[in-house]
Motif scaffolding. Structure first.
Motif, PDB file in Angstrom:
ATOM      1  N   ASP A  36       0.731  -1.317   0.234  1.00 47.15           N
ATOM      2  CA  ASP A  36      -0.417   0.016   0.018  1.00 47.15           C
ATOM      3  C   ASP A  36       0.562   1.271   0.383  1.00 47.15           C
ATOM      4  O   ASP A  36       1.413   1.237   0.965  1.00 47.15           O
ATOM      5  CB  ASP A  36      -1.287   0.148   0.947  1.00 47.15           C
ATOM      6  N   ALA A  39       1.454   3.603   3.293  1.00 43.37           N
ATOM      7  CA  ALA A  39       2.454   3.602   3.898  1.00 43.37           C
ATOM      8  C   ALA A  39       3.691   4.046   3.629  1.00 43.37           C
ATOM      9  O   ALA A  39       5.001   4.984   4.743  1.00 43.37           O
ATOM     10  CB  ALA A  39       2.647   1.920   4.623  1.00 43.37           C
ATOM     11  N   TYR A  82      -1.884   5.769  10.524  1.00 45.21           N
ATOM     12  CA  TYR A  82      -1.979   4.694   9.059  1.00 45.21           C
ATOM     13  C   TYR A  82      -2.876   3.712   9.094  1.00 45.21           C
ATOM     14  O   TYR A  82      -4.016   2.480   8.380  1.00 45.21           O
ATOM     15  CB  TYR A  82      -0.330   4.999   8.708  1.00 45.21           C
ATOM     16  N   ARG A  86      -6.870   2.316   6.799  1.00 50.46           N
ATOM     17  CA  ARG A  86      -6.635   1.360   5.668  1.00 50.46           C
ATOM     18  C   ARG A  86      -8.042   1.497   5.116  1.00 50.46           C
ATOM     19  O   ARG A  86      -8.552   0.872   5.793  1.00 50.46           O
ATOM     20  CB  ARG A  86      -5.541   0.626   6.337  1.00 50.46           C
ATOM     21  N   ARG A  89     -11.423  -4.503   3.558  1.00 50.19           N
ATOM     22  CA  ARG A  89     -10.449  -5.542   2.164  1.00 50.19           C
ATOM     23  C   ARG A  89     -11.811  -6.079   2.178  1.00 50.19           C
ATOM     24  O   ARG A  89     -12.950  -6.843   3.103  1.00 50.19           O
ATOM     25  CB  ARG A  89      -9.485  -5.638   2.787  1.00 50.19           C
ATOM     26  N   GLU A  97      -5.290  -8.661   7.399  1.00 45.53           N
ATOM     27  CA  GLU A  97      -5.687  -7.664   6.481  1.00 45.53           C
ATOM     28  C   GLU A  97      -5.239  -7.925   8.689  1.00 45.53           C
ATOM     29  O   GLU A  97      -5.073  -7.214   9.618  1.00 45.53           O
ATOM     30  CB  GLU A  97      -6.579  -7.002   7.229  1.00 45.53           C
TER      31      GLU A  97
END
Length: 281
Positions: A36, A39, A82, A86, A89, A97
């Motif tokens: 990702d 990050a 962070y 996210r 998902r 995750e």
């Protein structure tokens, strides 16, 4: 008395060295395994916070050490922010995750213990030595093991990888809960965590044998898997002894064996190996 004092100092130096490895090598290497791009900020800030955290370890307890540890905590908080940001998902990725989020939150737990220990504050009534061990634990079991467990769902997808990605965070949480409740809860956590870590080790070994791009990568991953299998036996032995009163290794002995093996053999070799293998989560 002098021998006892020297032993305490030696253990503190060893634990500080292991924590330094976690801050300066393991976490930044792990952050490079995140696919990702979100990050990026945490990756750029981490070296500054890690440097502050490492310096704080070697100073006497007090305001300067606490301030530097707080700098590390701020960087860990950015990592937490962070994690929270996210995107959601799909259900098929929930095990991965769960492992990744555990990894991203682990340094913040470590940072809380570090700030308390550097200030001389007995957080939740724990001894300062226990807080130091908590800092170490959440860089390796909390961050490295959880991240590598999540990684397995990408490189070796299937029920075994999903199980590893769920049991490593669950075991880590149970061990933490055991600190506040009972040694039997901590033992249950150690057993669950060991099951997850052994699954991670088995999947890593398989990838080293059949999927590694070169011999050095295969050696790093294979060595990481073998070290993990042995070091977790020590973790179970210690937790069992604490819960039952049976003879078991001392904390100093655990730091010198289980701690060193997990930090250098499992985490460092594993992170370097997976990076060389091109794996991302």
């Amino acid at each position: 008395m002098n021998t006892f004092k020297e032993g305490v100092i030696a253990m503190r130096v060893l634990v500080n060295l292991l924590i330094s490895v976690g801050m300066l090598i393991v976490v930044p290497a792990g952050l490079r395994l995140l696919a990702d791009p979100g990050a990026g900020l945490a990756r750029r800030l981490w070296p500054f916070g890690a440097a502050a955290g490492v310096v704080s370890l070697w100073l006497p307890r007090g305001s300067v050490a606490t301030a530097l540890a707080t700098g590390y905590a701020i960087t860990a908080a950015v990592l937490c922010a962070y994690a929270i940001s996210r995107p959601a998902r799909p259900r098929s990725e929930w095990p991965a995750e769960a492992a990744v989020l555990t990894a991203l939150i682990g340094p913040a737990v470590a940072a809380s213990a570090l700030v308390a220990e550097r200030s001389g504050y007995h957080l939740f009534g724990f001894e300062l030595g226990v807080l130091s061990l908590t800092v170490a634990h959440f860089h390796f079991a909390g961050f490295a093991a959880a991240l590598i467990a999540g990684l397995q769902t990408r490189v070796r997808p299937g029920p075994a990888a999903d199980a590893a990605a769920l049991t490593v965070p669950a075991g880590t949480l149970l061990v933490l809960l055991g600190y506040f409740t009972a040694e039997w809860v901590e033992l249950a956590g150690a057993l669950v965590l060991t099951a997850g870590m052994w699954a991670v080790g088995w999947l890593t070994w398989r990838h080293a044998r059949t999927g590694a791009p070169d011999r050095l990568t295969a050696a790093l991953l294979g060595g990481s898997a073998l070290v993990l299998a042995g070091s977790m036996v020590l973790a179970v032995a210690w937790a069992l002894g604490e819960a039952t009163g049976l003879p078991h290794p001392s904390l100093a002995w655990m730091a010198a064996t289980h701690g060193v093996a997990n930090a250098l053999g499992f985490a460092v070799c594993g992170m370097v190996g997976w990076r060389r293998a091109g794996a991302m989560v």
